[in-house]
Design an enzyme around this catalytic site. Structure first.
Site, PDB file in Angstrom:
ATOM      1  N   ARG A   8      28.304  35.314  19.524  1.00  0.00           N
ATOM      2  CA  ARG A   8      28.693  33.915  19.559  1.00  0.00           C
ATOM      3  C   ARG A   8      29.725  33.531  18.498  1.00  0.00           C
ATOM      4  O   ARG A   8      29.585  33.831  17.324  1.00  0.00           O
ATOM      5  CB  ARG A   8      27.459  33.015  19.446  1.00  0.00           C
ATOM      6  CG  ARG A   8      26.601  33.248  18.231  1.00  0.00           C
ATOM      7  CD  ARG A   8      25.285  32.483  18.322  1.00  0.00           C
ATOM      8  NE  ARG A   8      25.483  31.052  18.189  1.00  0.00           N
ATOM      9  CZ  ARG A   8      24.846  30.307  17.272  1.00  0.00           C
ATOM     10  NH1 ARG A   8      24.020  30.858  16.413  1.00  0.00           N
ATOM     11  NH2 ARG A   8      25.056  29.028  17.213  1.00  0.00           N
ATOM     12  N   LYS A  58      24.275  36.598  18.117  1.00  0.00           N
ATOM     13  CA  LYS A  58      24.545  36.514  16.684  1.00  0.00           C
ATOM     14  C   LYS A  58      26.016  36.235  16.447  1.00  0.00           C
ATOM     15  O   LYS A  58      26.865  36.653  17.233  1.00  0.00           O
ATOM     16  CB  LYS A  58      24.164  37.842  16.006  1.00  0.00           C
ATOM     17  CG  LYS A  58      24.220  37.810  14.498  1.00  0.00           C
ATOM     18  CD  LYS A  58      23.168  36.893  13.916  1.00  0.00           C
ATOM     19  CE  LYS A  58      23.215  36.842  12.391  1.00  0.00           C
ATOM     20  NZ  LYS A  58      22.232  35.907  11.837  1.00  0.00           N
ATOM     21  N   HIS A  59      26.323  35.529  15.345  1.00  0.00           N
ATOM     22  CA  HIS A  59      27.711  35.388  14.911  1.00  0.00           C
ATOM     23  C   HIS A  59      28.166  36.744  14.366  1.00  0.00           C
ATOM     24  O   HIS A  59      27.875  37.091  13.219  1.00  0.00           O
ATOM     25  CB  HIS A  59      27.830  34.345  13.790  1.00  0.00           C
ATOM     26  CG  HIS A  59      27.546  32.945  14.221  1.00  0.00           C
ATOM     27  ND1 HIS A  59      28.019  32.401  15.386  1.00  0.00           N
ATOM     28  CD2 HIS A  59      26.848  31.949  13.597  1.00  0.00           C
ATOM     29  CE1 HIS A  59      27.625  31.135  15.478  1.00  0.00           C
ATOM     30  NE2 HIS A  59      26.916  30.844  14.411  1.00  0.00           N
ATOM     31  N   VAL A  60      28.859  37.502  15.157  1.00  0.00           N
ATOM     32  CA  VAL A  60      29.313  38.825  14.732  1.00  0.00           C
ATOM     33  C   VAL A  60      30.546  39.203  15.544  1.00  0.00           C
ATOM     34  O   VAL A  60      30.695  38.788  16.689  1.00  0.00           O
ATOM     35  CB  VAL A  60      28.199  39.885  14.922  1.00  0.00           C
ATOM     36  CG1 VAL A  60      27.832  40.081  16.382  1.00  0.00           C
ATOM     37  CG2 VAL A  60      28.573  41.207  14.283  1.00  0.00           C
TER      38      VAL A  60
END
Length: 259
Positions: A8, A58-60
Site C-alpha cells: 500500500r 504493508k507500506h513497503v
C-alpha cells in the site's frame, strides 16, 4: 489458491482498500497478513511461509520475490493524484489525532511548534517554505517523504529514491506492466478515511506544485490509462490487455472487476 500482495502507498485511500480486503477475507475465507519485514529477504520468506489463499498488506516498496527463489504473488495497489496526495499528507501530519497516536507510541517525543501546526498549505507553497518546495532529485524530507509515489513501484534500489527522476519513472512503469495485476485509482471507489481538518486548496496553488511533479503525474496518468484499458477488456473479452498478463493475473483481475 493465490497469495495477494498489497504494498500500500500512503495517502491514496488504502484504508478503504484494506477494509475491502478484510470483508473479502471473511467472505472467501482467506487470511489478511499484516507484518513488518526487517528487510527484503525476511519479507519474502515471511510472506511465502503463509499458505494461500492469503493477503499481505504493508507500506513497503515493490519486492521481487523471484530474486530470492520464490514465486511472485499477485501484486495489487492504489494510486492517487500526486498533488492531492502531498496535500493530504501535509494536513495528515498536522491533525490532532496524529500527534495523540504518536505521543502514545513515543511518550518522549516533543510536541510540534504551534505555528507549524497552524501553517496552511497555500501559505507554505507561496512563501517558498522549505517544506513545500518539491525539488527534483531530492531523496528525503523531514517528516517522511510522501511525494514519491513511484518509489512504491520502482523498488528498493538506489535509483528509485530521487524525487521526480526519469529512471524511477521508467522502472516503476515497467514493474507495473510486468508484475501488477491491478493498480486501482483512488477516485474509482469511496473513501472511508477523510480528514475533516484539511481545508480546500486553490487550483492556482495546485498548479504551482504540479510544475514540480511532472514525472510523478506521468506515472499516475499511466496507471489510470492502464486501468481503464483493463476494465474495457474485462467487459469485452475480444479486446487485448496491454500487457503479457498471465492466466493467474487475469483471474485476479476478473475477481476484482466483479466487486
Amino acid at each position: 489458491m493465490e497469495l495477494l500482495f498489497f504494498n500500500r502507498v500512503p495517502k491514496v485511500g488504502s484504508q478503504t482498500f484494506m477494509e475491502l480486503l478484510r470483508r473479502l477475507a471473511i467472505r472467501n475465507q482467506f487470511e489478511t497478513i499484516r507484518l513488518a519485514p526487517a528487510d527484503q529477504q525476511m519479507l519474502v520468506s515471511l510472506v511465502a511461509a503463509h499458505t494461500p489463499p492469503a493477503s499481505y498488506i504493508k507500506h513497503v516498496c515493490y519486492t521481487n520475490f523471484t530474486r530470492f527463489g520464490y514465486p511472485s504473488p499477485i501484486y495489487v495497489n492504489v494510486v492517487r493524484d500526486p498533488v492531492e496526495r502531498v496535500i493530504s499528507w501535509y494536513y495528515y501530519v498536522r491533525a490532532p489525532w496524529y500527534y495523540v497516536e504518536r505521543k502514545r507510541a513515543f511518550p518522549d517525543l516533543p510536541l510540534p511548534d504551534p505555528s507549524w501546526l497552524k501553517k496552511d498549505f497555500e501559505t507554505c507553497v507561496l512563501s517558498g517554505d522549505r517544506e513545500c518546495r518539491y525539488i527534483e532529485g531530492e531523496t528525503h524530507e523531514g517528516i517522511g517523504d510522501h511525494r514519491r509515489q513511484t518509489l512504491f513501484f520502482c523498488g528498493h534500489e538506489p535509483q528509485c529514491t530521487p524525487f521526480n527522476s526519469v529512471e524511477a519513472l521508467q522502472r516503476a512503469k515497467r514493474v507495473v506492466e510486468e508484475q501488477y495485476a491491478v493498480v486501482e485509482e483512488l477516485n474509482t471507489f469511496n473513501r472511508i478515511n477523510r480528514n475533516a481538518f484539511k481545508p480546500p486548496v486553490s487550483e492556482a496553488v495546485k498548479q504551482i506544485v504540479r510544475a514540480n511533479f511532472t514525472r510523478e503525474i506521468e506515472f499516475y496518468e499511466f496507471c489510470k490509462q492502464r486501468l481503464h484499458i483493463q476494465l474495457r477488456a474485462l467487459r469485452d473479452p475480444a479486446l487485448t490487455l496491454p500487457t503479457t498478463t498471465t492466466l493467474r493475473r487475469r483471474r485476479a483481475q476478473r475477481r476484482l472487476g466483479r466487486l
